[in-house]
Motif scaffolding. Structure first.
Motif, PDB file in Angstrom:
ATOM      1  N   LEU A  16       5.434  12.519 -18.006  1.00  0.00           N
ATOM      2  CA  LEU A  16       5.880  13.285 -19.171  1.00  0.00           C
ATOM      3  C   LEU A  16       7.286  13.858 -19.007  1.00  0.00           C
ATOM      4  CD1 LEU A  16       2.623  15.321 -19.929  1.00  0.00           C
ATOM      5  CD2 LEU A  16       3.463  13.315 -21.163  1.00  0.00           C
ATOM      6  N   GLN A  17       7.884  13.688 -17.838  1.00  0.00           N
ATOM      7  CA  GLN A  17       9.160  14.347 -17.556  1.00  0.00           C
ATOM      8  C   GLN A  17      10.254  14.035 -18.577  1.00  0.00           C
ATOM      9  OE1 GLN A  17      10.582  13.761 -13.573  1.00  0.00           O
ATOM     10  NE2 GLN A  17      12.549  14.739 -13.954  1.00  0.00           N
ATOM     11  N   PRO A  18      10.483  12.765 -18.959  1.00  0.00           N
ATOM     12  CA  PRO A  18      11.532  12.524 -19.966  1.00  0.00           C
ATOM     13  C   PRO A  18      11.277  13.243 -21.281  1.00  0.00           C
ATOM     14  CG  PRO A  18      10.907  10.478 -18.869  1.00  0.00           C
ATOM     15  CD  PRO A  18       9.906  11.510 -18.455  1.00  0.00           C
ATOM     16  N   ALA A  19      10.016  13.229 -21.731  1.00  0.00           N
ATOM     17  CA  ALA A  19       9.687  13.905 -22.994  1.00  0.00           C
ATOM     18  C   ALA A  19       9.847  15.405 -22.861  1.00  0.00           C
ATOM     19  CB  ALA A  19       8.259  13.554 -23.415  1.00  0.00           C
ATOM     20  N   LEU A  20       9.445  15.985 -21.723  1.00  0.00           N
ATOM     21  CA  LEU A  20       9.565  17.421 -21.525  1.00  0.00           C
ATOM     22  C   LEU A  20      11.028  17.849 -21.467  1.00  0.00           C
ATOM     23  CD1 LEU A  20       6.736  18.058 -18.898  1.00  0.00           C
ATOM     24  CD2 LEU A  20       6.718  18.629 -21.327  1.00  0.00           C
ATOM     25  N   LEU A  21      11.862  17.077 -20.794  1.00  0.00           N
ATOM     26  CA  LEU A  21      13.279  17.414 -20.712  1.00  0.00           C
ATOM     27  C   LEU A  21      13.946  17.312 -22.079  1.00  0.00           C
ATOM     28  CD1 LEU A  21      14.284  15.669 -17.362  1.00  0.00           C
ATOM     29  CD2 LEU A  21      14.171  18.122 -17.808  1.00  0.00           C
ATOM     30  N   ALA A  22      13.607  16.253 -22.819  1.00  0.00           N
ATOM     31  CA  ALA A  22      14.199  16.080 -24.146  1.00  0.00           C
ATOM     32  C   ALA A  22      13.762  17.199 -25.086  1.00  0.00           C
ATOM     33  CB  ALA A  22      13.796  14.720 -24.719  1.00  0.00           C
ATOM     34  N   ALA A  23      12.457  17.491 -25.102  1.00  0.00           N
ATOM     35  CA  ALA A  23      11.949  18.556 -25.969  1.00  0.00           C
ATOM     36  C   ALA A  23      12.485  19.906 -25.535  1.00  0.00           C
ATOM     37  CB  ALA A  23      10.421  18.558 -25.949  1.00  0.00           C
ATOM     38  N   GLY A  24      12.604  20.124 -24.226  1.00  0.00           N
ATOM     39  CA  GLY A  24      13.132  21.392 -23.730  1.00  0.00           C
ATOM     40  C   GLY A  24      14.581  21.600 -24.120  1.00  0.00           C
ATOM     41  N   LEU A  32      28.051  25.446 -25.875  1.00  0.00           N
ATOM     42  CA  LEU A  32      26.931  25.745 -24.983  1.00  0.00           C
ATOM     43  C   LEU A  32      25.704  24.903 -25.330  1.00  0.00           C
ATOM     44  CD1 LEU A  32      27.182  29.653 -24.723  1.00  0.00           C
ATOM     45  CD2 LEU A  32      27.743  27.978 -22.952  1.00  0.00           C
ATOM     46  N   THR A  33      25.390  24.798 -26.609  1.00  0.00           N
ATOM     47  CA  THR A  33      24.226  24.004 -27.013  1.00  0.00           C
ATOM     48  C   THR A  33      24.461  22.527 -26.771  1.00  0.00           C
ATOM     49  OG1 THR A  33      25.061  24.002 -29.297  1.00  0.00           O
ATOM     50  CG2 THR A  33      23.465  25.681 -28.717  1.00  0.00           C
ATOM     51  N   TRP A  34      25.701  22.061 -27.016  1.00  0.00           N
ATOM     52  CA  TRP A  34      26.020  20.661 -26.722  1.00  0.00           C
ATOM     53  C   TRP A  34      25.899  20.382 -25.228  1.00  0.00           C
ATOM     54  CZ3 TRP A  34      29.886  18.698 -23.593  1.00  0.00           C
ATOM     55  CH2 TRP A  34      30.044  17.308 -23.613  1.00  0.00           C
ATOM     56  N   ALA A  35      26.331  21.316 -24.391  1.00  0.00           N
ATOM     57  CA  ALA A  35      26.241  21.144 -22.942  1.00  0.00           C
ATOM     58  C   ALA A  35      24.786  21.029 -22.500  1.00  0.00           C
ATOM     59  CB  ALA A  35      26.930  22.300 -22.230  1.00  0.00           C
ATOM     60  N   ALA A  36      23.898  21.825 -23.115  1.00  0.00           N
ATOM     61  CA  ALA A  36      22.475  21.744 -22.769  1.00  0.00           C
ATOM     62  C   ALA A  36      21.909  20.372 -23.118  1.00  0.00           C
ATOM     63  CB  ALA A  36      21.695  22.841 -23.494  1.00  0.00           C
ATOM     64  N   LEU A  37      22.251  19.851 -24.286  1.00  0.00           N
ATOM     65  CA  LEU A  37      21.784  18.529 -24.685  1.00  0.00           C
ATOM     66  C   LEU A  37      22.383  17.439 -23.805  1.00  0.00           C
ATOM     67  CD1 LEU A  37      21.938  18.923 -28.564  1.00  0.00           C
ATOM     68  CD2 LEU A  37      19.891  18.820 -27.152  1.00  0.00           C
ATOM     69  N   ALA A  38      23.666  17.575 -23.463  1.00  0.00           N
ATOM     70  CA  ALA A  38      24.320  16.584 -22.614  1.00  0.00           C
ATOM     71  C   ALA A  38      23.709  16.567 -21.224  1.00  0.00           C
ATOM     72  CB  ALA A  38      25.821  16.868 -22.543  1.00  0.00           C
ATOM     73  N   PHE A  39      23.398  17.751 -20.691  1.00  0.00           N
ATOM     74  CA  PHE A  39      22.784  17.829 -19.373  1.00  0.00           C
ATOM     75  C   PHE A  39      21.417  17.155 -19.370  1.00  0.00           C
ATOM     76  CE2 PHE A  39      20.025  20.200 -16.385  1.00  0.00           C
ATOM     77  CZ  PHE A  39      20.656  19.832 -15.198  1.00  0.00           C
ATOM     78  N   ARG A  47      20.494  14.848 -21.386  1.00  0.00           N
ATOM     79  CA  ARG A  47      20.704  13.415 -21.584  1.00  0.00           C
ATOM     80  C   ARG A  47      21.000  12.713 -20.258  1.00  0.00           C
ATOM     81  NH1 ARG A  47      21.935  11.260 -26.341  1.00  0.00           N
ATOM     82  NH2 ARG A  47      22.724  13.237 -27.095  1.00  0.00           N
ATOM     83  N   THR A  48      21.733  13.377 -19.375  1.00  0.00           N
ATOM     84  CA  THR A  48      22.032  12.778 -18.079  1.00  0.00           C
ATOM     85  C   THR A  48      20.778  12.664 -17.214  1.00  0.00           C
ATOM     86  OG1 THR A  48      22.568  14.940 -17.107  1.00  0.00           O
ATOM     87  CG2 THR A  48      24.377  13.686 -18.109  1.00  0.00           C
ATOM     88  N   LEU A  49      19.809  13.545 -17.436  1.00  0.00           N
ATOM     89  CA  LEU A  49      18.577  13.499 -16.654  1.00  0.00           C
ATOM     90  C   LEU A  49      17.568  12.509 -17.212  1.00  0.00           C
ATOM     91  CD1 LEU A  49      18.007  17.312 -15.989  1.00  0.00           C
ATOM     92  CD2 LEU A  49      19.026  15.633 -14.448  1.00  0.00           C
ATOM     93  N   THR A  50      17.613  12.262 -18.503  1.00  0.00           N
ATOM     94  CA  THR A  50      16.592  11.441 -19.149  1.00  0.00           C
ATOM     95  C   THR A  50      17.141  10.161 -19.742  1.00  0.00           C
ATOM     96  OG1 THR A  50      16.867  12.573 -21.273  1.00  0.00           O
ATOM     97  CG2 THR A  50      15.259  13.491 -19.741  1.00  0.00           C
ATOM     98  N   GLY A  51      18.414   9.845 -19.512  1.00  0.00           N
ATOM     99  CA  GLY A  51      19.004   8.678 -20.146  1.00  0.00           C
ATOM    100  C   GLY A  51      19.446   9.017 -21.533  1.00  0.00           C
ATOM    101  N   ASN A  52      18.981   8.266 -22.525  1.00  0.00           N
ATOM    102  CA  ASN A  52      19.395   8.483 -23.914  1.00  0.00           C
ATOM    103  C   ASN A  52      18.240   8.945 -24.783  1.00  0.00           C
ATOM    104  OD1 ASN A  52      22.096   7.638 -23.528  1.00  0.00           O
ATOM    105  ND2 ASN A  52      21.432   5.498 -23.597  1.00  0.00           N
TER     106      ASN A  52
END
Length: 272
Positions: free
Chosen positions: A193-201, A252-259, A261-266
């Motif tokens: 579930l890690q990719p989904a949790l990171l994306a949702a988080g 700040l919000t863009w940085a959170a999404l970008a970070f 994205r680097t952990l979960t791909g796209n």
């Protein structure tokens, strides 16, 4: 080859036009307005050095992080349970848990007031039990409750979709090898579930950073960045500083999404 390039260019032009009109031009305009006030371009550094702005930024980040962590824990447990178990009333329960998706922030704010306001349910109950009313709606605690309320439905749907795609044979294999429930959770479910949790988080964090309606309904003096921007723009007529803070909040919000994205791909949505 030329026809293929022309066709590709024709497909890209509408996307480029939308990106230019709705992103590049507004953000550029916002950036320029932020540097046009009395402080000039120093307004952007003031966002990180002025105690009032820095305090509100810190409060907003901490609140959003706590909301994200709490939402992920609750949604992961509920989402996995709903995805892996069939029972009478499952669809009704899922619909109830996702109902807040239909509510705007103002409505959620009023619901928090009905729960923890001066005449709310919890203060009335605590007065009967301990003789004192516990009022929390008009504080960061009330804002935390409101943000949790509208964050859980989005996250549950994401977790349920990911949990339904997990191979149940992996869990059965782990059980057959003698793995405990905690070992299965740590080595099978969480990695799956890690990719989904990171994306949702990431989306939950970004939404909490910029949410305004709930905070405005609860109290105009709650020290979060969207309320500071509102105060600078309407009460102080400091449009330049409001623009600078808005641009910083967007970064700040863009940085959170970008970070994320680097952990979960796209897998993280670009538009939160």
């Amino acid at each position: 080859m030329k026809s293929d390039r022309a066709w590709l260019l024709g497909l890209m032009l509408p996307c480029a036009a939308v990106f230019l009109v709705f992103f590049v031009i507004p953000l550029t305009r916002l950036l320029l307005i932020g540097g046009s006030g009395e402080l000039g371009w120093a307004a952007y550094s003031a966002a990180f050095t002025e105690p009032r702005y820095l305090r509100s930024m810190f409060s907003t980040v901490v609140l959003s992080a706590l909301v994200t962590l709490t939402t992920l824990v609750i949604s992961a447990i509920a989402g996995v349970f709903l995805a892996r178990h069939e029972f009478v009333g499952r669809q009704v329960l899922t619909a109830m848990l996702t109902l807040p998706l239909a509510f705007p922030g103002v409505v959620i704010g009023f619901m928090v007031i009905m729960l923890g306001g001066r005449q709310g349910l919890i203060p009335l109950v605590t007065e009967l039990l301990v003789g004192e009313r516990l009022v929390f709606a008009y504080s960061m605690v009330g804002l935390f409750v409101g943000y949790i309320y509208f964050s859980i439905p989005r996250t549950i749907l994401t977790v349920m979709a990911a949990a339904e795609k997990l191979d149940p044979q992996l869990v059965e294999a782990a059980r057959s090898l003698g793995a405990s429930h905690w070992r299965i959770l740590r080595d099978v479910l969480i990695p799956g579930l890690q990719p989904a949790l990171l994306a949702a988080g990431a989306i939950c964090f970004a939404t909490s950073m910029g949410a305004f309606g709930t905070a405005f309904t609860l109290a105009t003096r709650i020290d979060v960045l969207p309320m500071i921007i509102y105060t600078e723009f309407t009460l102080q007529a400091n449009i330049a500083m409001a623009a600078a803070l808005s641009f910083v909040l967007g970064l700040l919000t863009w940085a959170a999404l970008a970070f994320a994205r680097t952990l979960t791909g796209n897998s993280v949505a670009a538009a939160a």
